[in-house]
Design an enzyme around this catalytic site. Structure first.
Site, PDB file in Angstrom:
ATOM      1  N   ASP A   1       0.856  -1.183   0.000  1.00 25.37           N
ATOM      2  CA  ASP A   1       0.000   0.000   0.000  1.00 25.37           C
ATOM      3  C   ASP A   1       0.891   1.233   0.000  1.00 25.37           C
ATOM      4  O   ASP A   1       1.311   1.719   1.044  1.00 25.37           O
ATOM      5  CB  ASP A   1      -0.899  -0.020   1.232  1.00 25.37           C
ATOM      6  CG  ASP A   1      -2.035   0.983   1.139  1.00 25.37           C
ATOM      7  OD1 ASP A   1      -2.065   1.757   0.166  1.00 25.37           O
ATOM      8  OD2 ASP A   1      -2.888   0.987   2.055  1.00 25.37           O
ATOM      9  N   ALA A   2       1.207   1.713  -1.200  1.00 26.87           N
ATOM     10  CA  ALA A   2       2.088   2.870  -1.344  1.00 26.87           C
ATOM     11  C   ALA A   2       1.413   4.031  -2.061  1.00 26.87           C
ATOM     12  O   ALA A   2       1.925   5.144  -2.038  1.00 26.87           O
ATOM     13  CB  ALA A   2       3.361   2.474  -2.094  1.00 26.87           C
ATOM     14  N   LYS A   3       0.293   3.750  -2.713  1.00 26.90           N
ATOM     15  CA  LYS A   3      -0.521   4.778  -3.399  1.00 26.90           C
ATOM     16  C   LYS A   3       0.333   5.688  -4.285  1.00 26.90           C
ATOM     17  O   LYS A   3       0.206   6.902  -4.259  1.00 26.90           O
ATOM     18  CB  LYS A   3      -1.319   5.594  -2.390  1.00 26.90           C
ATOM     19  CG  LYS A   3      -2.315   4.748  -1.590  1.00 26.90           C
ATOM     20  CD  LYS A   3      -3.144   5.593  -0.650  1.00 26.90           C
ATOM     21  CE  LYS A   3      -4.163   4.756   0.095  1.00 26.90           C
ATOM     22  NZ  LYS A   3      -3.549   3.859   1.104  1.00 26.90           N
ATOM     23  N   ARG A   4       1.188   5.098  -5.081  1.00 31.24           N
ATOM     24  CA  ARG A   4       2.053   5.867  -5.954  1.00 31.24           C
ATOM     25  C   ARG A   4       1.274   6.431  -7.141  1.00 31.24           C
ATOM     26  O   ARG A   4       0.337   5.806  -7.639  1.00 31.24           O
ATOM     27  CB  ARG A   4       3.210   5.007  -6.457  1.00 31.24           C
ATOM     28  CG  ARG A   4       4.160   4.514  -5.361  1.00 31.24           C
ATOM     29  CD  ARG A   4       4.815   5.674  -4.638  1.00 31.24           C
ATOM     30  NE  ARG A   4       5.961   5.234  -3.867  1.00 31.24           N
ATOM     31  CZ  ARG A   4       6.018   5.216  -2.538  1.00 31.24           C
ATOM     32  NH1 ARG A   4       4.986   5.619  -1.834  1.00 31.24           N
ATOM     33  NH2 ARG A   4       7.106   4.812  -1.912  1.00 31.24           N
TER      34      ARG A   4
END
Length: 280
Positions: free
Chosen positions: A96-99
């Site tokens: 979960d890094a939401k890049r």
């Protein structure tokens, strides 16, 4: 060796283990609840305990990159080990890094998490499409090549999200609905499940005005501490509920550091989700 597509691997894991995702969210207050110091050593102890307790029995583990990155390079090294150990134990890992970015920068983010020989290689990655869905093209291409997947922010559970996601375009369709339509196109013809999913909050209530039939998974945060329950899933997601991957974090993690208590909590949530889905 080429991986089987993420969607197929996820469908099998959900059918065999139950459709549950457990978040690995080692924020400072939770480390303190576990009696751990807010240090790299505490971070590693926490993460390894969650992996030990759950990776052999839940479909998905979702480490939140930010809680590792805040410790700098040593924290990222812990994230690398967490991802590797969780995958080795049989769980699928969604980082979960939401890049989200454009061009070569988006391509570099994709290489960090989706290139098969990358230290942080994950089964899937969360991404933000709000520089335009097309900005995600490098990540989509590399995910296809690697057998990985993406979860695209579409209808998130945070109240602030609505000012962007519910905004209506000139064609009369909301931004969130537009993202769902893009994902449905990516997943056309894929069996048994496409690899390109949406993040859709379980706390949003009736979503019948949205077409959630994207032939891909729906990662659903909000179960547990945010107020949604497994029993809410059929009402929120309707006919798409069998493709929902509910995410539980604190509801499981607060039972640590006892490994047995963590396992029991994860099993209870998985059973509740299975019961709710099977009732549809």
């Amino acid at each position: 060796m080429t991986l089987e597509p993420f969607g197929a691997r996820l469908r099998r894991a959900m059918d065999e283990r139950g459709p549950l995702c457990v978040g690995i969210d080692p924020h400072a207050s939770l480390l303190a609840e576990w009696g751990l110091d807010d240090t790299v050593a505490g971070l590693e102890r926490f993460s390894r305990t969650v992996v030990e307790a759950t990776a052999d029995r839940v479909a998905v583990l979702k480490p939140q990159s930010a809680f590792f990155e805040r410790f700098g390079s040593r924290g990222v090294a812990v994230l690398e080990r967490t991802v590797e150990e969780a995958r080795a134990a049989g769980a699928l890992v969604v980082t979960d890094a939401k890049r989200g970015d454009i061009g070569s920068t988006m391509a570099a983010y994709a290489e960090a998490f989706l290139r098969k020989d990358a230290p942080l290689f994950s089964d899937a990655l969360t991404v933000s499409p709000y520089l335009g869905y097309g900005s995600l093209s490098p990540a989509v291409a590399l995910a296809r090549e690697s057998g990985a997947g993406l979860f695209v922010l579409a209808l998130t559970s945070n109240p602030e999200g609505g000012e962007v996601q519910h905004a209506v375009r000139a064609d009369g369709r909301s931004v969130g609905a537009t993202m769902l339509a893009h994902l449905a196109a990516e997943n056309t013809g894929e069996e048994p499940l496409g690899s390109f999913g949406a993040v859709v909050g379980a706390t949003l209530g009736d979503l019948s005005v949205y077409d959630l039939a994207i032939n891909g998974p729906l990662l659903a945060p909000g179960i547990g501490a945010q107020g949604a329950t497994p029993a809410d899933l059929p009402r929120v997601f309707g006919a798409a509920v069998r493709n929902v991957v509910p995410n539980v974090s604190r509801g499981v993690l607060r039972h640590g550091p006892d490994v047995v208590a963590l396992r029991d909590a994860a099993s209870r949530f998985a059973d509740q989700v299975r019961t709710a889905v099977d009732a549809v």
